[in-house]
Design a protein around this motif. Structure first.
Motif, PDB file in Angstrom:
ATOM      1  N   ARG A   7       0.838  -1.195   0.000  1.00 55.02           N
ATOM      2  CA  ARG A   7       0.000   0.000   0.000  1.00 55.02           C
ATOM      3  C   ARG A   7       0.873   1.244   0.000  1.00 55.02           C
ATOM      4  NH1 ARG A   7      -3.442  -0.771   5.038  1.00 55.02           N
ATOM      5  NH2 ARG A   7      -4.413   1.122   4.315  1.00 55.02           N
ATOM      6  N   THR A   8       0.325   2.337  -0.509  1.00 57.14           N
ATOM      7  CA  THR A   8       1.053   3.600  -0.512  1.00 57.14           C
ATOM      8  C   THR A   8       0.940   4.259   0.859  1.00 57.14           C
ATOM      9  OG1 THR A   8      -0.836   4.957  -1.179  1.00 57.14           O
ATOM     10  CG2 THR A   8       0.480   3.938  -2.950  1.00 57.14           C
ATOM     11  N   SER A   9       1.797   5.220   1.104  1.00 57.79           N
ATOM     12  CA  SER A   9       1.731   5.952   2.370  1.00 57.79           C
ATOM     13  C   SER A   9       0.392   6.674   2.509  1.00 57.79           C
ATOM     14  CB  SER A   9       2.891   6.940   2.491  1.00 57.79           C
ATOM     15  OG  SER A   9       2.856   7.892   1.447  1.00 57.79           O
ATOM     16  N   ASN A  10      -0.131   7.202   1.412  1.00 58.39           N
ATOM     17  CA  ASN A  10      -1.431   7.881   1.462  1.00 58.39           C
ATOM     18  C   ASN A  10      -2.549   6.912   1.837  1.00 58.39           C
ATOM     19  OD1 ASN A  10      -0.375  10.373   0.814  1.00 58.39           O
ATOM     20  ND2 ASN A  10      -0.871  10.232  -1.358  1.00 58.39           N
ATOM     21  N   GLU A  11      -2.500   5.714   1.312  1.00 61.10           N
ATOM     22  CA  GLU A  11      -3.519   4.710   1.652  1.00 61.10           C
ATOM     23  C   GLU A  11      -3.452   4.339   3.134  1.00 61.10           C
ATOM     24  OE1 GLU A  11      -3.942   2.271  -2.577  1.00 61.10           O
ATOM     25  OE2 GLU A  11      -2.293   1.770  -1.218  1.00 61.10           O
ATOM     26  N   ILE A  12      -2.258   4.151   3.625  1.00 60.12           N
ATOM     27  CA  ILE A  12      -2.076   3.804   5.036  1.00 60.12           C
ATOM     28  C   ILE A  12      -2.544   4.951   5.918  1.00 60.12           C
ATOM     29  CG2 ILE A  12      -0.347   3.308   6.821  1.00 60.12           C
ATOM     30  CD1 ILE A  12       1.244   1.844   4.548  1.00 60.12           C
ATOM     31  N   ASN A  13      -2.170   6.177   5.572  1.00 62.16           N
ATOM     32  CA  ASN A  13      -2.555   7.346   6.365  1.00 62.16           C
ATOM     33  C   ASN A  13      -4.070   7.533   6.390  1.00 62.16           C
ATOM     34  OD1 ASN A  13       0.153   7.756   6.739  1.00 62.16           O
ATOM     35  ND2 ASN A  13       0.288   9.536   5.405  1.00 62.16           N
ATOM     36  N   LYS A  14      -4.722   7.347   5.246  1.00 61.50           N
ATOM     37  CA  LYS A  14      -6.184   7.498   5.199  1.00 61.50           C
ATOM     38  C   LYS A  14      -6.874   6.410   6.009  1.00 61.50           C
ATOM     39  CE  LYS A  14      -8.348   9.490   1.891  1.00 61.50           C
ATOM     40  NZ  LYS A  14      -9.006   9.904   0.656  1.00 61.50           N
ATOM     41  N   GLY A  52      -5.862  12.174   5.776  1.00 54.75           N
ATOM     42  CA  GLY A  52      -4.814  11.377   6.402  1.00 54.75           C
ATOM     43  C   GLY A  52      -3.557  12.169   6.669  1.00 54.75           C
ATOM     44  N   ASP A  53      -3.560  13.454   6.351  1.00 50.25           N
ATOM     45  CA  ASP A  53      -2.382  14.302   6.511  1.00 50.25           C
ATOM     46  C   ASP A  53      -2.351  14.907   7.910  1.00 50.25           C
ATOM     47  OD1 ASP A  53      -0.081  15.770   5.762  1.00 50.25           O
ATOM     48  OD2 ASP A  53      -1.324  17.521   5.309  1.00 50.25           O
ATOM     49  N   ILE A  54      -1.266  14.629   8.667  1.00 45.53           N
ATOM     50  CA  ILE A  54      -1.113  15.168  10.019  1.00 45.53           C
ATOM     51  C   ILE A  54       0.345  15.029  10.435  1.00 45.53           C
ATOM     52  CG2 ILE A  54      -1.583  13.026  11.266  1.00 45.53           C
ATOM     53  CD1 ILE A  54      -3.312  14.786  13.203  1.00 45.53           C
ATOM     54  N   SER A  55       0.792  15.911  11.322  1.00 43.92           N
ATOM     55  CA  SER A  55       2.153  15.785  11.843  1.00 43.92           C
ATOM     56  C   SER A  55       2.178  14.695  12.906  1.00 43.92           C
ATOM     57  CB  SER A  55       2.627  17.113  12.453  1.00 43.92           C
ATOM     58  OG  SER A  55       1.947  17.364  13.678  1.00 43.92           O
TER      59      SER A  55
END
Length: 93
Positions: A7-14, A52-55
């Motif tokens: 999975r991509t990082s975006n998929e994991i983050n979401k 899914g974007d966060i520090s």
């Protein structure tokens, strides 16, 4: 070898954001209430749940506010070795 199922990082983050949103709702907290409780801005909480974007700092604050910081504390703590070389590397050889 390339893992075609990785999975991509975006998929994991979401996916992670979806789990946090589900937990927030289970605890009957609005995004605004979570923002106040965690000290993370409302905009950041909203953006995280949508994209899914966060520090890492904000994610940690949210985990503490939801009382699941142990989930973060144990992250990467029991990763199995992939090879004998990794064991030797850890031992400094």
């Amino acid at each position: 070898m390339i893992n075609l199922e990785q999975r991509t990082s975006n998929e994991i983050n979401k996916d992670l954001a979806g789990r946090v949103a589900k937990l927030r709702k289970r605890r009957k907290l609005s995004q605004q209430a979570l923002a106040q409780r965690s000290g993370v801005s409302f905009g950041s909480v909203k953006r995280f749940e949508q994209t899914g974007d966060i520090s890492l700092q904000s994610l940690t604050k949210i985990a503490i506010a939801l009382e699941v910081e142990g989930e973060l504390e144990s992250l990467f703590s029991q990763v199995p070795y992939e090879s004998l070389e990794e064991i030797l590397n850890e031992q400094g050889r």
